[in-house]
Design a protein around this motif. Structure first.
Motif, PDB file in Angstrom:
ATOM      1  N   ALA A  60      43.607  13.497  23.786  1.00  0.00           N
ATOM      2  CA  ALA A  60      43.910  12.819  25.048  1.00  0.00           C
ATOM      3  C   ALA A  60      42.971  13.280  26.158  1.00  0.00           C
ATOM      4  CB  ALA A  60      45.361  13.061  25.438  1.00  0.00           C
ATOM      5  N   GLU A  61      42.704  14.587  26.213  1.00  0.00           N
ATOM      6  CA  GLU A  61      41.831  15.104  27.276  1.00  0.00           C
ATOM      7  C   GLU A  61      40.370  14.723  27.028  1.00  0.00           C
ATOM      8  OE1 GLU A  61      41.091  17.183  30.942  1.00  0.00           O
ATOM      9  OE2 GLU A  61      42.626  15.919  30.010  1.00  0.00           O
ATOM     10  N   VAL A  62      39.925  14.767  25.787  1.00  0.00           N
ATOM     11  CA  VAL A  62      38.566  14.317  25.465  1.00  0.00           C
ATOM     12  C   VAL A  62      38.391  12.852  25.835  1.00  0.00           C
ATOM     13  CG1 VAL A  62      36.990  13.804  23.567  1.00  0.00           C
ATOM     14  CG2 VAL A  62      38.095  16.045  23.695  1.00  0.00           C
ATOM     15  N   THR A  63      39.371  12.033  25.487  1.00  0.00           N
ATOM     16  CA  THR A  63      39.316  10.606  25.806  1.00  0.00           C
ATOM     17  C   THR A  63      39.282  10.392  27.314  1.00  0.00           C
ATOM     18  OG1 THR A  63      40.496  10.034  23.768  1.00  0.00           O
ATOM     19  CG2 THR A  63      40.498   8.395  25.535  1.00  0.00           C
ATOM     20  N   ARG A  64      40.081  11.163  28.036  1.00  0.00           N
ATOM     21  CA  ARG A  64      40.120  11.017  29.499  1.00  0.00           C
ATOM     22  C   ARG A  64      38.777  11.390  30.129  1.00  0.00           C
ATOM     23  NH1 ARG A  64      40.939  13.463  34.246  1.00  0.00           N
ATOM     24  NH2 ARG A  64      40.763  15.564  33.361  1.00  0.00           N
ATOM     25  N   LEU A  65      38.185  12.483  29.680  1.00  0.00           N
ATOM     26  CA  LEU A  65      36.900  12.906  30.225  1.00  0.00           C
ATOM     27  C   LEU A  65      35.787  11.924  29.866  1.00  0.00           C
ATOM     28  CD1 LEU A  65      37.091  16.759  29.551  1.00  0.00           C
ATOM     29  CD2 LEU A  65      37.224  15.616  31.779  1.00  0.00           C
ATOM     30  N   LEU A  66      35.780  11.456  28.627  1.00  0.00           N
ATOM     31  CA  LEU A  66      34.731  10.535  28.190  1.00  0.00           C
ATOM     32  C   LEU A  66      34.853   9.158  28.843  1.00  0.00           C
ATOM     33  CD1 LEU A  66      34.455  11.302  24.362  1.00  0.00           C
ATOM     34  CD2 LEU A  66      32.839  11.950  26.154  1.00  0.00           C
ATOM     35  N   ALA A  67      36.029   8.846  29.376  1.00  0.00           N
ATOM     36  CA  ALA A  67      36.226   7.542  30.017  1.00  0.00           C
ATOM     37  C   ALA A  67      35.296   7.339  31.216  1.00  0.00           C
ATOM     38  CB  ALA A  67      37.678   7.379  30.452  1.00  0.00           C
TER      39      ALA A  67
END
Length: 254
Positions: free
Chosen positions: A45-52
């Protein structure tokens, strides 16, 4: 003629030394892809949020970013050079001023864990994704004397190259059945490696591979026997890189 030949070999060696990138794009993307599949829900979830912040980005797609922005200041972050015959890691000896892959991973993980801005943490994430792959390419923990195999010329797959470039990409690009077969093999090969986020231990493993008998081929011709002997190591290093990258992010982004 001999002088001209020697000069050309030296020029090619220097060019190779300045442009080598661990694993090449294929290896880095494969490591990023396999690691992303092993993230915990919280880390994902955090990787996805940062990569967004970069629409369409994935761990695979950003895995080569650190090579694309490579500079004289950050070049030492991509490798570490233990002394020949001593595959141990001592910061004061092997990582002057903290400028090596081991300390770069540690520093970027610290930023990733911190309350830094999302932009800073995204940059740290991209560094960790890339450098975890770098350290698992054996010659990125090779020896300073030949610039991690960059100055060791070989002939492989019908062309002249050097040992570092062979391991960066030629062994992957010329592997039977291509990247899809490598993905399957790296996902299923052997037992899981110890997955603790310990970049010094990863570097020591790579150094021991480089120090193994036969890693530097006699005669400097890469025969099929060399490929057959070292292909399991290639596969294992890619698998370990993905497992350790995932473990590092799972620990940092709990």
């Amino acid at each position: 003629m001999r002088i001209l030949f020697s000069a050309n070999v030296l020029l090619l060696s220097l060019l190779a030394a300045s442009s080598a990138h661990a694993w090449g794009a294929e290896g880095h993307r494969l490591i990023g892809e396999m690691a992303e599949a092993q993230l915990t829900p919280a880390a994902r979830a955090e990787v996805t949020r940062l990569l967004a912040a970069e629409p369409g980005a994935t761990m695979a797609s950003v895995s080569t970013w650190a090579d694309q922005i490579r500079s004289p200041e950050t070049a030492p972050w991509h490798y570490v050079n233990p002394p020949p015959g001593d595959c141990s890691y001592e910061r004061g000896r092997d990582c002057e001023d903290g400028q090596c892959a081991v300390e770069a991973v540690r520093e970027q993980v610290t930023i990733l864990k911190s309350g830094a801005s999302d932009a800073q943490r995204l940059t740290a994430l991209k560094w960790v994704i890339h450098l975890a792959g770098d350290i698992h390419q054996p010659l990125h923990a090779g020896f300073k004397g030949d610039k991690g195999g960059n100055l060791y010329q070989v002939r492989a797959f019908g062309r002249g190259t050097n040992l570092h470039s062979l391991w960066d990409g030629a062994l992957i690009r010329n592997r039977a059945a291509g990247i899809d077969a490598l993905r399957v093999d790296a996902s299923t090969y052997g037992a899981a490696a110890p997955a603790a986020p310990q970049p010094a231990a990863w570097a020591i493993e790579s150094c021991k591979v480089v120090s193994s008998p036969g890693f530097y081929p006699d005669g400097r011709f890469i025969e099929q026997s060399y490929i057959d002997q070292w292909d399991p190591v290639l596969v294992a290093r890619l698998k370990s890189a993905a497992q350790r990258l995932a473990a590092t992010l799972n620990d940092a982004l709990r």
